[in-house]
Design an enzyme around this catalytic site. Structure first.
Site, PDB file in Angstrom:
ATOM      1  N   CYS A  73       0.879  -1.238   0.037  1.00  0.00           N
ATOM      2  CA  CYS A  73      -0.039  -0.324   0.118  1.00  0.00           C
ATOM      3  C   CYS A  73       0.994   1.496  -0.035  1.00  0.00           C
ATOM      4  O   CYS A  73       1.780   1.372   0.862  1.00  0.00           O
ATOM      5  CB  CYS A  73      -0.997   0.265   1.410  1.00  0.00           C
ATOM      6  SG  CYS A  73      -1.694   1.737   1.341  1.00  0.00           S
ATOM      7  N   CYS A  76       0.750   3.006   3.410  1.00  0.00           N
ATOM      8  CA  CYS A  76       2.024   2.719   4.262  1.00  0.00           C
ATOM      9  C   CYS A  76       3.150   2.625   4.159  1.00  0.00           C
ATOM     10  O   CYS A  76       3.944   3.037   4.985  1.00  0.00           O
ATOM     11  CB  CYS A  76       1.600   0.754   4.963  1.00  0.00           C
ATOM     12  SG  CYS A  76      -0.537   0.129   4.997  1.00  0.00           S
TER      13      CYS A  76
END
Length: 217
Positions: A73, A76
């Site tokens: 992600c 992230c």
């Protein structure tokens, strides 16, 4: 509420209940007790993995730990880069930086490592994402805050993919050595809800290394 932090309160729901966070106001997560974190089984990502109790991570010098929602992600990866920017100051304080992931999917963990400057371990039972695992499903994409977070990360040059489980929300912990306890517990309330790096550093400065305690005895 300061910055992007959630005030973590002890919940009254039965143990193990999964809380679904949709497009409305985020539900308050259940606080993770130190004893709960200490007993979590983690596994190294070596060819011959070793299983150990999580308390080893902070037993002597404390630790900053990121529970990664999904390594691929881009949100992230952005948070990982923010935490990694603190690494020189954490090193000066003698406080290690770690991350845990829920799964190993292809090369996702390896591809995450350029963004994260600490050791990474596997939390196969997803305990760092509890005691109550909170999920944000597809309806989370209609939240304005999520789109703001997308734009912020895109503008910062971060990119990613859709590999792996990404609905169980993550967080960041700062834990002191021994029984000093949890000094900061940030729970992701929506996709891209980053911890405030200044708050992480402030909590890390409060860590009292176990060695210094022993020397006083």
């Amino acid at each position: 509420m300061e910055g992007s932090h959630i005030l973590v309160l002890r919940g009254q729901l039965p143990k193990g209940v999964t809380v679904l966070t949709l497009c409305g106001s985020p539900l308050e997560p259940q606080e993770a007790a130190l004893e709960y974190l200490e007993d979590i089984d983690l596994k190294t990502l070596e060819k011959e993995p070793r299983t150990f109790k999580a308390k080893e991570l902070w037993e002597k010098n404390g630790a900053v730990i990121m529970a990664v929602r999904r390594p691929g992600c881009f949100l992230c990866r952005e948070e990982a880069a923010d935490l990694s920017s603190l690494k020189p100051r954490l090193d000066e304080l003698g406080v290690p930086l770690y991350a845990v992931v829920k799964e190993q999917v292809r090369t996702e963990v390896r591809d995450f490592q350029p963004y994260f400057k600490g050791e990474i371990f596997l939390d196969k039972q997803k305990k760092f994402y509890g005691p109550q695992r909170r999920k944000m499903m597809f309806m989370g994409f209609v939240r304005l805050g999520v789109w703001y977070n997308f734009f912020r990360a895109w503008s910062g040059g971060f990119s990613g993919n859709l590999e792996g489980e990404g609905f169980i929300l993550g967080g960041v912990f700062v834990v002191g050595p021994g029984k000093q306890g949890i000094l900061l517990e940030h729970r992701e309330k929506e996709f891209g809800d980053k911890v405030n790096p200044d708050s992480v550093l402030e909590a890390a400065r409060r860590i009292k290394p176990q060695t210094s305690v022993s020397e006083k005895k």
